[in-house]
Design a protein around this motif. Structure first.
Motif, PDB file in Angstrom:
ATOM      1  N   PRO A 148      -3.257  -9.370 -20.354  1.00 32.00           N
ATOM      2  CA  PRO A 148      -2.320  -9.854 -21.374  1.00 32.00           C
ATOM      3  C   PRO A 148      -2.807 -11.109 -22.080  1.00 32.00           C
ATOM      4  O   PRO A 148      -2.412 -11.388 -23.204  1.00 32.00           O
ATOM      5  CB  PRO A 148      -1.044 -10.124 -20.564  1.00 32.00           C
ATOM      6  N   ALA A 149      -3.669 -11.899 -21.412  1.00 34.71           N
ATOM      7  CA  ALA A 149      -4.159 -13.141 -22.016  1.00 34.71           C
ATOM      8  C   ALA A 149      -5.280 -12.905 -23.017  1.00 34.71           C
ATOM      9  O   ALA A 149      -5.705 -13.837 -23.703  1.00 34.71           O
ATOM     10  CB  ALA A 149      -4.638 -14.093 -20.915  1.00 34.71           C
ATOM     11  N   GLU A 150      -5.759 -11.659 -23.114  1.00 39.72           N
ATOM     12  CA  GLU A 150      -6.928 -11.395 -23.952  1.00 39.72           C
ATOM     13  C   GLU A 150      -6.641 -11.620 -25.431  1.00 39.72           C
ATOM     14  O   GLU A 150      -7.477 -12.150 -26.159  1.00 39.72           O
ATOM     15  CB  GLU A 150      -7.442  -9.982 -23.713  1.00 39.72           C
ATOM     16  N   LEU A 151      -5.448 -11.230 -25.881  1.00 45.99           N
ATOM     17  CA  LEU A 151      -5.102 -11.462 -27.282  1.00 45.99           C
ATOM     18  C   LEU A 151      -5.075 -12.957 -27.575  1.00 45.99           C
ATOM     19  O   LEU A 151      -5.537 -13.403 -28.630  1.00 45.99           O
ATOM     20  CB  LEU A 151      -3.757 -10.828 -27.624  1.00 45.99           C
ATOM     21  N   GLY A 152      -4.546 -13.733 -26.646  1.00 44.90           N
ATOM     22  CA  GLY A 152      -4.513 -15.177 -26.829  1.00 44.90           C
ATOM     23  C   GLY A 152      -5.905 -15.762 -26.972  1.00 44.90           C
ATOM     24  O   GLY A 152      -6.145 -16.650 -27.799  1.00 44.90           O
ATOM     25  N   TYR A 153      -6.853 -15.253 -26.171  1.00 47.43           N
ATOM     26  CA  TYR A 153      -8.223 -15.755 -26.257  1.00 47.43           C
ATOM     27  C   TYR A 153      -8.853 -15.356 -27.590  1.00 47.43           C
ATOM     28  O   TYR A 153      -9.567 -16.147 -28.218  1.00 47.43           O
ATOM     29  CB  TYR A 153      -9.051 -15.224 -25.090  1.00 47.43           C
ATOM     30  N   ASN A 154      -8.577 -14.140 -28.052  1.00 46.88           N
ATOM     31  CA  ASN A 154      -9.045 -13.724 -29.381  1.00 46.88           C
ATOM     32  C   ASN A 154      -8.468 -14.623 -30.461  1.00 46.88           C
ATOM     33  O   ASN A 154      -9.155 -14.985 -31.424  1.00 46.88           O
ATOM     34  CB  ASN A 154      -8.667 -12.266 -29.641  1.00 46.88           C
ATOM     35  N   GLY A 155      -7.194 -14.992 -30.292  1.00 45.68           N
ATOM     36  CA  GLY A 155      -6.573 -15.905 -31.249  1.00 45.68           C
ATOM     37  C   GLY A 155      -7.246 -17.264 -31.268  1.00 45.68           C
ATOM     38  O   GLY A 155      -7.449 -17.856 -32.332  1.00 45.68           O
ATOM     39  N   ARG A 156      -7.627 -17.754 -30.103  1.00 48.22           N
ATOM     40  CA  ARG A 156      -8.334 -19.038 -30.027  1.00 48.22           C
ATOM     41  C   ARG A 156      -9.692 -18.951 -30.729  1.00 48.22           C
ATOM     42  O   ARG A 156     -10.109 -19.891 -31.413  1.00 48.22           O
ATOM     43  CB  ARG A 156      -8.527 -19.446 -28.567  1.00 48.22           C
TER      44      ARG A 156
END
Length: 713
Positions: free
Chosen positions: A113-121
């Motif tokens: 679930p955190a992968e989208l957040g990392y892509n956003g960063r």
């Protein structure tokens, strides 16, 4: 600094590569130097097929290794260090480009679930706005197009969660694309997502006042279906029979033939792979015969499972059938083979023509690329690259679709080009050949030509009608009905008569025939325009930053001064038709009054005729090539000329010079030579080189359609 866009998704298997390809293609048509960057790859040991496909696009000129940021292992080991490496490697790509398409991670291997957040960063640190891709399908049934469609409300909920995550990562959102959406509910899906986007737009949009666009692409079963090659890889198989070129065909079903022949045959389905125990040779032969018969569904391939070699007699019998159907052998058992095939996922790759064409077509139909490019702040370049020029041809052709006849329906290149033309909406097509043979071969190649009309040149009704017309046209040559009936079954004559009688707007041929064979019927039937004494040709020479017109390079060996004048006037008209302002250079080995001799005088007389017959044209001659093309040379040799140094139309004194020059420029300067484009005929007929590539045929069809638009006007 390059304009960039970061393409990411909220989960795996969203079809992000389809959207990335569409965005890349759109940017390539707007600006000369477009790059690709893969922020996170699965590994450095295994080539990333999505990145390879994007790098294979004509508009990209970068090496694979420089376009990768980090791997999943790098991110797991130290996320902050990985982010710094991504930024550093991206900047090296950005420095070489006007625009960059950045592709995020794939939610494979260690998706979380955190992968989208990392892509956003990543997007925030690269200063790239996000294009968010949402999947319109749910569940694990992705294989062979069986996943369940999400409702509009479900799509809205996913958009809400994804936008919140991107907002938390400080990433700006440019657009949202719902991919693989329910084709019957596209408007509802867009509306549901748009309401969520509007509510969150203040927090996530790239800049105040700039709306976040929402588009939806429908599910297409061919984009998610695995290829026969993918099946071969999945079962650790080897190709033992058939045509390797047919491994790109999509697999739309699996038939497990664990029963007798009479029970297998009624269970065959279109584009299926049939799994057959290798010791059931009678079923193998039955499947091959059914596929070849035309009365059963066309198969994608056969997988023989089990460690049993084909007996020698059966092997010889299969060879004797001459089937091109791929037969794959694997040592796996029936159950394991079937499971692996059902688990095989489709891959969008450059070598899968139908998938590639379908992806581009879907994107063009459902995404407003002008809005996308404007939102990115990417101004359209005044430079015209070959790719940009080719795209302009396609855009003009499909703005007013014409019907083009392709006489060479037995040539695979022509069929592949036809599939691209139809999928991109460039023209309507009539393909000459026996329908069962043409359509069967298209199925074998895994391409879609269903929208084309396939017409036999021996069709009795057309033969009678065309023979009577040809008899009348050639009556002064003593033509009889019987001779006419024999003549017009030749595909070049048949196609030309279709154009003459208005059953098609133009014809493209020559992939498998000589130039004489292609254009002789046009001389007899279509004939030249009023005031034009000869049929000539030009090549549209797409250089790195502009397009020039070269004529004549293919038809008239040694034109007279009158013919040269005709060529010049026709070439100028062709240039205007394709958006090139004509400034005509009448080429010779001498510039201005500096030389004399028969060859120079011919060009001088031709130039005078052009000025007399078309006083509105800017024309200079005789002039040497360097003085016509180079501003510095022109300033020294013809400083007061409106053409010298700025010529766009180059008229060669003879075929020997023209043909050699266009080939020299093509090879030495890396120019794309589009043509030959025939000119001077009453209706458009165009000839292909017998070495023509698929893209050459597509371009020539587009050119012929544009010429037909001009005839109509």
């Amino acid at each position: 600094m390059a304009q960039s866009i970061f393409i990411t998704s909220a989960e795996g298997h969203s079809g992000k590569s389809t959207v990335a390809l569409g965005v890349l293609d759109a940017l390539s048509h707007a600006t000369p130097k477009v790059g690709v960057f893969r922020a996170i790859a699965r590994s450095t040991a295994e080539r990333d097929y999505v990145l390879e496909m994007l790098l294979d696009h004509d508009g990209v000129d970068l090496d694979y290794d420089e376009c990768i940021g980090v791997t999943y292992d790098d991110v797991r080991a130290d996320p902050e260090a990985a982010l710094a490496t991504i930024v550093e490697r991206y900047k090296a790509v950005e420095a070489q480009c006007d625009a960059v398409v950045i592709v995020g991670s794939d939610y494979t291997d260690v998706g979380s679930p955190a992968e989208l957040g990392y892509n956003g960063r990543i997007a925030a640190n690269l200063g790239a706005p996000v294009l968010l891709v949402l999947s319109g399908r749910a569940g694990e049934g992705e294989q062979l197009g069986t996943a369940i469609a999400r409702t509009p409300d479900e799509m809205g909920q996913i958009a809400s969660l994804a936008l919140a995550e991107l907002q938390h990562s400080r990433a700006g959102v440019l657009a949202v694309v719902a991919n693989r959406a329910d084709s019957d509910r596209l408007t509802e899906v867009v509306t549901a997502i748009q309401s969520v986007v509007d509510a969150a737009s203040r927090a996530v949009r790239v800049s105040p006042g700039q709306p976040v666009s929402v588009w939806a692409l429908p599910e297409d079963r061919f984009l998610v279906a695995p290829s026969v090659r993918g099946v071969l890889r999945s079962v650790d198989g080897r190709l033992v029979k058939g045509d390797a070129d047919l491994l790109t065909r999509e697999v739309l079903g699996v038939v497990v033939a664990g029963m007798s022949m009479v029970n297998v045959l009624p269970r065959l389905t279109e584009s299926a792979v049939v799994v057959i125990p290798a010791d059931r040779t009678e079923v193998v032969l039955a499947a091959l015969l059914a596929h070849a018969s035309g009365t059963f569904p066309s198969l994608a391939g056969i997988v023989l499972n089990g460690p049993f070699p084909l007996p020698d007699d059966i092997d010889r019998l299969i060879d004797g059938l001459g089937s091109t159907l791929p037969i794959i052998a694997t040592d796996l058992g029936t159950y394991e083979t079937a499971v692996r095939i059902m688990s095989t996922r489709g891959r969008l790759a450059a070598d899968s023509q139908r998938r590639y064409d379908t992806a581009l077509s879907l994107f063009e139909q459902h995404v407003d690329t002008d809005v996308l490019i404007t939102a990115l702040g990417l101004a359209r370049s005044s430079v015209v690259t070959p790719l940009m020029f080719e795209y302009g041809l396609i855009e003009r052709a499909r703005a007013n679709r014409k019907t083009i006849v392709l006489p060479e329906g037995d040539d695979d290149r022509v069929l592949r080009a036809a599939a691209t033309v139809l999928s991109r909406g460039i023209a309507d097509l009539v393909i000459l050949g026996e329908e069962i043979e043409v359509r069967s071969r298209a199925l074998e190649l895994g391409i879609d030509i269903k929208a084309a009309q396939v017409l036999s040149p021996f069709d009795a009704v057309h033969v009678d009608k065309f023979a009577r017309e040809y008899e009348q046209l050639r009556a002064h040559k003593g033509m009889t009905y019987q001779r006419a009936a024999d003549t017009i079954t030749d595909v070049s004559y048949f196609g030309t008569l279709m154009v003459h009688l208005g059953l098609a707007d133009g014809m493209v041929s020559g992939a498998a025939h000589t130039t004489a064979h292609t254009i002789r019927p046009a001389f007899e039937i279509i004939k030249t325009k009023p005031g034009v004494s000869v049929v000539s040709s030009v090549f549209l020479m797409a250089l790195a930053d502009r397009v020039l017109v070269y004529g004549d390079c293919a038809v008239i060996p040694d034109p007279s001064s009158t013919q040269l004048a005709d060529i010049a006037i026709s070439s100028a008209a062709t240039a205007s038709q394709f958006g090139i302002a004509p400034r005509v250079a009448m080429l010779s080995y001498s510039t201005g009054e500096s030389g004399s001799g028969e060859d120079v005088e011919k060009v001088r007389a031709a130039t005078a005729l052009v000025r007399e017959r078309a006083p509105e044209l800017l024309v200079e001659g005789p002039i040497q090539y360097d003085a016509a093309a180079d501003v510095a040379v022109a300033a020294a040799k013809m400083p007061d000329s409106a053409v010298a140094g700025r010529a766009t139309v180059f008229v060669f004194p003879d075929l020997n010079t023209g043909n050699n020059t266009y080939k020299a420029v093509q090879r030495s300067a890396g120019a794309v030579a589009i043509g030959p484009v025939l000119q001077g005929l009453n209706k458009p007929i165009n000839d292909l080189s017998r070495g023509a590539l698929v893209e050459d045929i597509v371009n020539t069809i587009a050119i012929t359609a544009i010429q037909a638009q001009g005839e109509q006007a």
